[in-house]
Write an enzyme that holds these catalytic residues in place. Structure first.
Site, mmCIF file in Angstrom:
data_model
loop_
_atom_site.group_PDB
_atom_site.id
_atom_site.type_symbol
_atom_site.label_atom_id
_atom_site.label_comp_id
_atom_site.label_asym_id
_atom_site.label_seq_id
_atom_site.Cartn_x
_atom_site.Cartn_y
_atom_site.Cartn_z
ATOM 1 N N HIS A 169 26.904 56.250 21.172
ATOM 2 C CA HIS A 169 27.181 56.088 19.737
ATOM 3 C C HIS A 169 25.919 55.921 18.903
ATOM 4 O O HIS A 169 25.965 56.005 17.681
ATOM 5 C CB HIS A 169 28.169 54.934 19.495
ATOM 6 N N ASP B 11 29.938 55.528 27.135
ATOM 7 C CA ASP B 11 29.127 55.312 25.937
ATOM 8 C C ASP B 11 27.639 55.300 26.271
ATOM 9 O O ASP B 11 26.886 54.486 25.750
ATOM 10 C CB ASP B 11 29.530 54.029 25.210
ATOM 11 N N SER C 48 22.062 48.045 20.079
ATOM 12 C CA SER C 48 22.771 49.068 20.850
ATOM 13 C C SER C 48 21.808 49.948 21.627
ATOM 14 O O SER C 48 20.858 50.497 21.068
ATOM 15 C CB SER C 48 23.585 49.964 19.914
#
Length: 490
Positions: free
Chosen positions: A130, A160, A237
């Site tokens: 993402h 992911d 992230s």
């Protein structure tokens, strides 16, 4: 003196009354419950919110400092800036006056950022899918402020994870630990770029393992997160979760928060999954997913064990098997409880999915089950979704690279659930003509190419390669029944 005593007694009575009211009213209590979505939910650290060594820690008290872990890991953690061109269709009011409705496109740039971890000295970097999904341009900044343009090698929405590369050599790379040896209570360090604050490290402990949060929106998602209380925020992230020796035990991916910022819990993809995914992306151009052959299974608990009259409360209860799956062929039956795979204990479905996900079609694993009060061992050969045991290398296909997407065949089971007879899934999107000229999203199901029905990814590729000018893609999205049409200039 009497006045002083009176004032003192009154003060004590008022203080006692206040404390009592505070206690019984419930004020002062603070509780965050991840499992109950009404109170808080686990959210991806979406970047749009802002512009193999074994190791087991024997540390039982807080270390004097985390300097070793920081010194070893921080040079391998990078800042990733993602630039995405967002295209929007707009009606032209001038032409509408004459009953015509041609559309013009308005585009704007959306800049976001996240983190990544260098996993090899020649510039391969792992991050979250993402963070890089739909990016037209990626800029990587190292801890010493050197900047590079990166290209996408591949992505895996089911975990992911994504793999990108910068050109060069002799980069500081991190060592991947064996995440099976991670224990609840051991100290860890989270390294990343929260809120674009470069090279930030926070410390905490592993508070749980094998968490399944159902936050990855993919039918074949693998979720078995390492949970930590190290502070992780948007921008972290794709960053590193490391042990006290500075070895990577996970890639920070999500937080549980009612506000979007850190509120006590963060979650990381285990290093053993990371290792397998990036190896597949480098060698085959796509992730080789293996399946045990279970159509329906359920994590065991006290209530289910009582209902099924079982003498154990941990494991995975097999309910239904695939006809061509490896589990059924090996002799596993409905009603069996899977308790370990390759000697690793299985507490729930999340851990089982993780262990299966580390393998490829054709691999043979040892599966221990509990049946009729006894334990039995089975050797199971894993397959892909279609029951095949061969690895399917995707390679680099020019037309897919030019358009900027990857395709995935749908199984008969998936087609049946979707209520369609044929179609091919768009599994991932990256920089290319589709993003530049359309607003197509991932998980779009292509049913026709240039007005011809398609059933396999190879058919789609062949028809697109044969097209001389425009490519017309017609299909649906899984959650909607509307038919969408996208036209791309070749």
């Amino acid at each position: 003196m009497k006045n002083i005593l009176s004032y003192t007694l009154v003060s004590l009575m008022v203080s006692g009354l206040t404390l009592g009211l505070y206690h019984f009213s419930g004020m002062g209590k603070q509780e965050i419950i991840i499992e109950e979505k009404a109170d808080t939910s686990a959210n991806f650290l979406t970047t749009s919110d802002q512009s193999s060594l074994n190791y087991r820690s024997t540390q039982t008290t807080a270390p004097a400092n985390f300097k070793v872990a920081a010194d070893v890991s921080m040079p391998a953690v990078v800042h990733i800036k993602s630039i995405q061109t967002v295209s929007q269709s707009m009606s032209d009011p001038f032409y509408e006056l004459f009953g015509m409705r041609p559309k013009r496109r308005n585009s704007r740039q959306q800049v976001s950022s996240g983190s990544g971890v260098i996993v090899s000295s020649d510039g391969f970097i792992v991050t979250n899918n993402h963070v890089i999904a739909s990016a037209d341009e990626l800029t990587v900044t190292l801890s010493d402020n050197r900047s590079y343009t990166a290209k996408v090698i591949g992505t895996d929405p089911t975990t992911d994870l994504g793999l990108i590369k910068i050109e060069g050599n002799n980069f500081e790379a991190i060592t991947l630990a064996n995440s099976d040896n991670v224990s609840v209570g051991e100290w860890v360090l989270a390294v990343g770029n929260p809120f674009s604050l470069a090279s930030t490290a926070t410390a905490g402990i592993v508070s749980a393992i094998g968490r399944d949060l159902e936050i990855i929106e993919d039918r074949m998602a693998i979720e078995s997160f390492i949970q930590t209380d190290a502070a992780v925020n948007p921008g972290n992230s794709g960053g590193a979760l490391v042990n006290l020796e500075g070895q990577l035990i996970g890639i920070n991916t999500a937080i549980a928060s009612p506000t979007g910022a850190y509120a006590g819990y963060a979650f990381a993809v285990p290093a053993n999954i990371v290792r397998k995914v990036i190896t597949d992306l480098k060698e085959f151009g796509g992730v080789q997913r293996a399946f045990l052959g279970l159509i329906n299974a359920e994590s065991l608990n006290g209530e289910l064990a009582k209902k099924e009259r079982l003498d154990l409360t941990e494991g995975v209860l097999v309910k239904k098997l695939a006809d061509e799956g490896g589990a059924g062929k090996a002799g596993i039956r409905p009603g069996d409880v899977i308790v370990s795979i390759d000697g690793i204990k299985i507490k729930n479905d999340a851990k089982m999915t993780e262990l299966i996900g580390r393998n490829r079609p054709g691999d043979v694993i040892d599966v221990k089950v509990f049946r009729n009060g006894k334990y039995q061992m089975f050797n199971v050969q894993l397959t892909d979704l279609n029951g095949n045991t061969e690895v399917q290398a995707q390679g680099r296909i020019a037309v897919l690279d030019d358009l900027g997407f990857r395709l995935q065949d749908l199984t008969p089971y998936q087609l049946e659930k979707l209520g369609i007879e044929q179609g091919v899934l768009v599994s991932s999107l990256f920089a290319g003509k589709i993003k530049q000229e359309t607003d197509m999203k991932e998980n779009f199901i292509i049913m026709k190419v240039n007005n011809q029905n398609v059933s396999t990814a190879q058919e789609v590729i062949q028809m697109m390669e044969q097209s001389s000018s425009e490519i017309e893609l017609v299909g649906i999205y899984p959650r909607y029944r509307n038919v969408y049409q996208y036209v791309i200039e070749k």
